[in-house]
Design an enzyme around this catalytic site. Structure first.
Site, PDB file in Angstrom:
ATOM      1  N   GLN A 100      33.089  45.568 -39.015  1.00  0.00           N
ATOM      2  CA  GLN A 100      32.733  47.088 -39.629  1.00  0.00           C
ATOM      3  C   GLN A 100      33.855  47.612 -40.974  1.00  0.00           C
ATOM      4  OE1 GLN A 100      31.715  50.574 -37.367  1.00  0.00           O
ATOM      5  NE2 GLN A 100      31.345  49.025 -35.543  1.00  0.00           N
TER       6      GLN A 100
HETATM    7  P1  GTP Z   1      30.517  43.511 -35.254  1.00  0.00           P
HETATM    8  O1  GTP Z   1      30.868  43.578 -33.775  1.00  0.00           O
HETATM    9  O2  GTP Z   1      29.751  44.813 -35.683  1.00  0.00           O
HETATM   10  O3  GTP Z   1      31.411  43.032 -36.613  1.00  0.00           O
HETATM   11  O4  GTP Z   1      29.028  42.740 -35.270  1.00  0.00           O
HETATM   12  P2  GTP Z   1      28.879  41.187 -34.959  1.00  0.00           P
HETATM   13  O5  GTP Z   1      29.311  40.315 -36.032  1.00  0.00           O
HETATM   14  O6  GTP Z   1      29.511  40.793 -33.703  1.00  0.00           O
HETATM   15  O7  GTP Z   1      27.253  41.203 -34.702  1.00  0.00           O
HETATM   16  P3  GTP Z   1      26.550  41.231 -33.273  1.00  0.00           P
HETATM   17  O8  GTP Z   1      26.713  39.884 -32.469  1.00  0.00           O
HETATM   18  O9  GTP Z   1      26.994  42.427 -32.579  1.00  0.00           O
HETATM   19  O10 GTP Z   1      24.996  41.044 -33.538  1.00  0.00           O
HETATM   20  C1  GTP Z   1      24.621  41.886 -34.162  1.00  0.00           C
HETATM   21  C2  GTP Z   1      22.934  41.857 -34.255  1.00  0.00           C
HETATM   22  O11 GTP Z   1      22.356  40.703 -34.858  1.00  0.00           O
HETATM   23  C3  GTP Z   1      22.533  41.760 -32.834  1.00  0.00           C
HETATM   24  O12 GTP Z   1      21.328  42.853 -32.746  1.00  0.00           O
HETATM   25  C4  GTP Z   1      22.082  40.589 -32.472  1.00  0.00           C
HETATM   26  O13 GTP Z   1      21.218  40.340 -31.669  1.00  0.00           O
HETATM   27  C5  GTP Z   1      21.791  40.232 -33.838  1.00  0.00           C
HETATM   28  N1  GTP Z   1      21.697  38.662 -33.951  1.00  0.00           N
HETATM   29  C6  GTP Z   1      22.785  37.942 -33.813  1.00  0.00           C
HETATM   30  N2  GTP Z   1      22.636  36.484 -34.201  1.00  0.00           N
HETATM   31  C7  GTP Z   1      21.292  36.681 -34.575  1.00  0.00           C
HETATM   32  C8  GTP Z   1      20.757  35.414 -34.936  1.00  0.00           C
HETATM   33  O14 GTP Z   1      20.930  34.282 -35.197  1.00  0.00           O
HETATM   34  N3  GTP Z   1      19.233  35.739 -35.382  1.00  0.00           N
HETATM   35  C9  GTP Z   1      18.670  37.282 -35.188  1.00  0.00           C
HETATM   36  N4  GTP Z   1      17.345  37.179 -35.432  1.00  0.00           N
HETATM   37  N5  GTP Z   1      19.486  38.162 -34.825  1.00  0.00           N
HETATM   38  C10 GTP Z   1      20.740  37.721 -34.414  1.00  0.00           C
END
Ligand code: GTP
Ligand code: MG
Length: 171
Positions: free
Chosen positions: A62
């Protein structure tokens, strides 16, 4: 048995790109979280491969937390940079963050391996790993080993290919 070599990895990339989902999939199944929520600040996670024991700084992507990233650059021995391949509108923001990272004094002159995941390849309108690589101008990275893999972190696809590459760079 032999003690595995310890490696610190930084997991970076915009919010919602899938960083925490990727790291969660790499952990042993009995240590995996069921529900993944946006990371606040950062979280320290661990996973092992055949020869290495990784400590991951899973940073929040974020905007208001991105200024935390640089405080961990010195400690990082490898970087996993995650891109949401379906988020075409923010590809330019991901590139800006990558360029800022690559120009940082704690990163710039180090031959630190960079593993990119072009994540969410399951989305119908996802860009290919080749296209993501072009938009981020990865071919301009000449002084660090880098590799990009398409991944679907929800299904766990493409992750081991990337981690195998990373392991080979460090060994
Ligand atoms: P921050 O902690 O806010 O920086 O985000 P992050 O990069 O850690 O993302 P996170 O792993 O929390 O995933 C964000 C959303 O994307 C979640 O709803 C996951 O289920 C979804 N997501 C993650 N990888 C994939 C993917 O390969 N395909 C799809 N369709 N959704 C995904
Ligand atoms: Mg997260």
């Amino acid at each position: 048995g032999l003690k595995k070599k310890e490696v610190n990895v930084l997991c970076l990339g915009l919010d919602n790109s899938g960083k925490t989902t990727i790291i969660n999939q790499l952990k042993p199944s009995n240590a995996q979280a069921q529900d993944i929520v946006p990371t606040i600040g950062f979280s320290i996670e661990k996973f092992k491969t055949s020869s290495l024991s990784f400590t991951v700084f899973d940073m929040s992507g974020q905007g208001r937390y991105r200024n935390l990233w640089e405080h961990y650059y010195k400690e990082g021995q490898a970087i996993i940079f995650v891109i949401d391949s379906g988020d075409k509108l923010r590809m330019v923001v991901a590139k800006e963050e990558l360029d800022t990272l690559l120009n940082h004094p704690d990163i710039k002159h180090r031959r630190i391996p960079l593993l990119f995941f072009a994540n969410k390849m399951d989305l119908r309108d996802a860009l290919s790993a080749v296209k993501v690589s072009q938009l981020l101008c990865l071919e301009n990275i000449k002084d660090k080993p880098w590799h990009i893999c398409a991944s679907d972190a929800v299904k766990g696809e493409g992750l081991l290919e990337g981690v195998d590459w990373l392991q080979d760079q460090i060994r």
